[in-house]
Design an enzyme around this catalytic site. Sequence first.
Site, mmCIF file in Angstrom:
data_model
loop_
_atom_site.group_PDB
_atom_site.id
_atom_site.type_symbol
_atom_site.label_atom_id
_atom_site.label_comp_id
_atom_site.label_asym_id
_atom_site.label_seq_id
_atom_site.Cartn_x
_atom_site.Cartn_y
_atom_site.Cartn_z
ATOM 1 N N GLU A 1 26.289 39.058 31.696
ATOM 2 C CA GLU A 1 26.313 37.879 32.446
ATOM 3 C C GLU A 1 25.160 37.478 33.042
ATOM 4 O OE1 GLU A 1 29.744 38.221 35.173
ATOM 5 O OE2 GLU A 1 31.203 37.954 33.701
ATOM 6 N N TYR B 1 38.374 34.696 33.195
ATOM 7 C CA TYR B 1 39.473 35.129 33.960
ATOM 8 C C TYR B 1 40.378 34.055 34.480
ATOM 9 C CZ TYR B 1 36.981 39.576 33.837
ATOM 10 O OH TYR B 1 36.357 40.762 33.704
ATOM 11 N N GLU C 1 35.203 40.073 28.093
ATOM 12 C CA GLU C 1 36.016 40.358 29.114
ATOM 13 C C GLU C 1 36.913 39.076 29.273
ATOM 14 O OE1 GLU C 1 33.615 40.925 32.878
ATOM 15 O OE2 GLU C 1 32.230 41.688 31.884
#
Length: 503
Positions: free
Chosen positions: A174, A245, A293
Amino acid sequence: MAQKTKMIIDKDFRIAEVDKRVYGSFVEHLGRAIYTGIYQPNHSSADEYGFRKDVIELVKELDVPIIRYPGGNFVSNFFWEDSVGPLEQRKKRLDLAWRTHESNEVGLGEFAKWCDAVYSEVMMAVNLGTRGTADALNLLEYCNLDTDSYYANLRRQHGVEKPYDIKVWCLGNEMDGPWQIGHKTAVEYGRLAAETAKAMKQMDDSLEFVVCGSSYVDMPTFPQWEASVLEESYEYVDYISLHQYYGNQQNDTADFFAKTQDLERFIHTVIATCDFIKAKKRSEKTINLSFDEWNVWYHSLESDNEEMDKNPWQTAPHLLEDIYNFEDAIMNGLILITFLKHADRVKMACLAQLVNVIAPIMTEEDGSAWRQTIFYPFLHASKYGRGYALQPVISTGTHNTSNHTEVTDIESVAVYNEEKEEVTIFAVNRNVDEDVVFEADVRGFRGFQVKEYIVLESDNMKLVNSSKKEAVVPKNRTDYVLKDGIFEAVMKKCSWNVIRLGK
Ligand code: AHR
């Protein structure tokens, strides 16, 4: 009852072979993922190395082929040398990402050993935050080389004769995020990633590299970040990462389930950006996607921020311990279906994370390991979703939600396992108000019978599991019809469905 859904599947409608690494996961030095998660020498189930055997069994049940390590945000200030060699000489460190204390009792060697125990491969991330190419090369030599040279010899001195032979390497984590230690601009990072991958390839040309894409789709620099990073690094990398997410902060289940529309758009945009740079560079090479992720993550956010703020430098604190409910499991099923629909480009993915930290597996320090609700869709996809992803031809009803329009009632995909002569249909009814009659034309699979019809169904979206009770568990259904190659069943509103057919 909502409009009937009709699906046709056929052996010849192939998207691509599913890369099993799409069922990967992630273990970061964060919270209780390592300490009291995978490793707890004083636990009754601990093996000779201090690993919890109850956790090992659950990870094996999920059959996870690759596990990303050691972070995440943690990696951006990680000094790998502190995590190897004699325990008493390992340096204790402060992890700035999660503001915790790291004993380095578990490091690279221990993690690699644990991965062997769960039959997984390590996906290793290098620190491109506070460190750079030289340290990445040293780490690679320590891990993969069989030469008579300093770091390969150091590994031998540490009792490991055979190289770990780690194939997949993440070039930082990231790096677009201002929260990242050592955050960079796209061009700064792209150059560093390119030079690091180039040098590492010179040491071992069998490696595969994942370059950092955006931290999430709403980053202000998305998708220019991807374009600029690939401009610099295209020749040297193989995959670009995506992270995302989801949460149901508004307590709006219908809209929560509709968010895979956003995921679709995210994937399409990244593919388009990769292919634009491919065209610009007149390259023959295609960059694939590593969704390294993904999960639902929101339940614990507020309390975690407070904990890190008020009580820093704890060892293995309770952080990111989201307790997942029924609707989170359905959302994860939708995400997995989306990945399978893009099996031609999404080659790797990591459910973030694996144990205790936003995880399908939880542990009690003085008790057992248990399965969260989200354990099950992942289990089913990992177990039955290997083979060829088939292009679903579907006609289904649609509905609108507070922030999305024309949301399909049924989301579905099928995977054909030629070797086992099995085809599995994964489907979610994301209509929160109505059951849907689901018809699948499987005439292309002559002689196939239903082996099993597994579901997750509940009227209570907030139902959770715990160490005491697994309230959300799959059930088998028998109230379906398969006649003349046409399967029919009523899919309950808000349900996860796995229909297994075979000879
Ligand atoms: O998985 C938790 C964290 O989420 C990771 O450390 C980071 O990469 C992401 O922001």
